[in-house]
Design a protein around this motif. Structure first.
Motif, PDB file in Angstrom:
ATOM      1  N   ASN A   1       0.859  -1.271   0.132  1.00 15.94           N
ATOM      2  CA  ASN A   1       0.004   0.031   0.001  1.00 15.94           C
ATOM      3  C   ASN A   1       0.913   1.284  -0.041  1.00 15.94           C
TER       4      ASN A   1
ATOM      5  N   LEU B   1       0.286   4.325  -0.024  1.00 16.27           N
ATOM      6  CA  LEU B   1      -0.104   5.259   1.075  1.00 16.27           C
ATOM      7  C   LEU B   1       0.547   5.139   2.206  1.00 16.27           C
TER       8      LEU B   1
ATOM      9  N   GLY C   1      -4.828   6.008   9.197  1.00 11.31           N
ATOM     10  CA  GLY C   1      -5.124   5.262   8.097  1.00 11.31           C
ATOM     11  C   GLY C   1      -5.614   4.168   8.334  1.00 11.31           C
TER      12      GLY C   1
END
Length: 393
Positions: free
Chosen positions: A147, A149, A184
């Motif tokens: 991921n 991000l 997140g």
């Protein structure tokens, strides 16, 4: 003794403990769970290690009036992560931890064993360590692939801050990890309640089990890695700063504290290698005779960190495992690069070091014994054959 205390040593001691804890606690957690510990047992192991090494540092530094920094075995934790589970589970791993601590005591008190450990070719010891570390050093790349991000902020924080001051690179990555986790990841509704309960330290006694597979797969490689990568370099750092302790009693004391923490999940306590320079160097205090207070203050701070280990692990437990491994991998890149350079520096031992590295890095176990042990054996045999051939020639 109290007159030797200074604000400068207080700051440096606290900073030493923070850097040591923040830069590698993820490696320790990953290593303990890698050999079968549950999340609760891993938290207890982290707590036991922090308290044990903190008290050990206080005792040794006050007794010797030398800035002797103590740490857990970060390369040893990386070794555990690559070893995997063994027959008997975490109980057998704890038995291996006890054996490792006993061997460190013997190495300190019985000079022939200490000399035997010191006689292991540095190229092979470093190659084994590099082979153990390389798997975790791939983790930051895997985290970005998992991921972007999540993974990129951690890696970028490490790279950008590290380009300014290498000392703060891993704490910056850890801060980025915390921010990614906070903003997140969805936290469970009962997380705050669980976090408050984790504030109470909980020791977890693990009854040790002893078997040959765990001793050969875990105890012996852990002993070699800890001695070669932590204890011996730790003495070298002290000597560079013009401190000349008798190594034997220091090794034996760290082995004793390792045995004390092992039944609660701690794998190994040893002399610090990297953070040792912080307490022993001039930044600790201009007066060499007063620098030991930095190591004492570091020990006190480690004890405090140990008491909140449950909170740390509860928070970290929310993260995808690859992110934890990424922080651990970034913390180990320096150790990997230095061990790889040392392993392949000499032409005469380069081929044997390469064999040690490749067998270890393969992660393949034979007869229930991890690749780290077989890598050292294979490299040693190759080195012996090469020397025999040169003598015959």
């Amino acid at each position: 003794m109290l007159r030797d205390f200074s604000v400068q040593s207080l700051f440096m001691g606290a900073l030493t403990a923070f850097v040591g804890f923040a830069s590698s606690f993820a490696v320790v957690l990953h290593g303990l769970t890698g050999v079968g510990a549950s999340e609760v047992q891993a938290a207890a192991g982290l707590m036991a290690l922090s308290i044990s090494l903190g008290v050990c540092g206080i005792v040794i530094s006050l007794a010797t009036r030398l800035p002797v920094s103590i740490a857990w075995s970060t390369p040893g934790a990386a070794l555990l992560a690559s070893s995997g589970g063994v027959e008997g589970g975490f109980n057998a791993a704890v038995g291996a931890f006890l054996i490792c601590g006993f061997l460190i005591v013997v190495a300190g008190l019985w000079k022939p064993l200490g000399r035997m450990v010191s006689s292991i070719p540095a190229a092979l010891a470093n190659a084994m360590l590099a082979g153990v570390l390389i798997g975790l050093c791939f983790a930051p790349v895997k985290a970005i692939a998992f991921n972007p991000l999540f993974g990129l902020p951690i890696v970028l924080a490490w790279a950008i801050v590290g380009s300014v001051n290498r000392l703060y690179a891993v704490p910056a990555a850890l801060l980025a990890f915390v921010l990614v986790l906070t903003f997140g990841v969805d936290m469970p509704a009962d997380f705050l309640a669980n976090l408050s309960s984790a504030l109470v330290p909980r020791a977890q006694f693990v009854f040790p089990v002893f078997n040959a597979a765990a001793i050969v797969s875990i105890a012996l490689p852990l002993f070699i890695v800890t001695m070669a990568s932590q204890n011996i370099p730790g003495i070298a750092v002290l000597k560079v700063n013009d401190f000349h302790p008798n190594p034997g009693p220091l090794f034996a004391t760290t082995g004793l504290f390792s045995m004390m923490s092992a039944p609660f999940g701690g794998h190994a306590v040893n002399l610090a290698a990297i953070t040792a320079a912080m307490c022993a160097g001039p930044d600790s205090h201009p007066d060499r005779g007063r620098r030991y207070w930095s190591a004492v203050n570091a020990g006190i701070t480690y004890v405090v960190f140990g008491l909140i280990a449950g909170v740390v692990t509860a928070f970290v437990g929310l993260a995808p495992p690859v992110l934890i491994e990424a922080v651990a991998g970034l913390a180990l890149i320096g150790a990997f690069s230095s061990s790889a350079m040392a392993a392949f520096a000499e032409a005469d031992t380069r081929e044997a070091a390469a064999i040690t590295f490749l067998v270890t890095a393969s992660g393949i176990s034979f007869a229930g014994v991890s690749g780290a042990f077989w890598g050292l054996i294979a490299g040693g045999l190759m080195l012996a054959l090469a020397r025999f051939a040169r003598r015959k020639g």
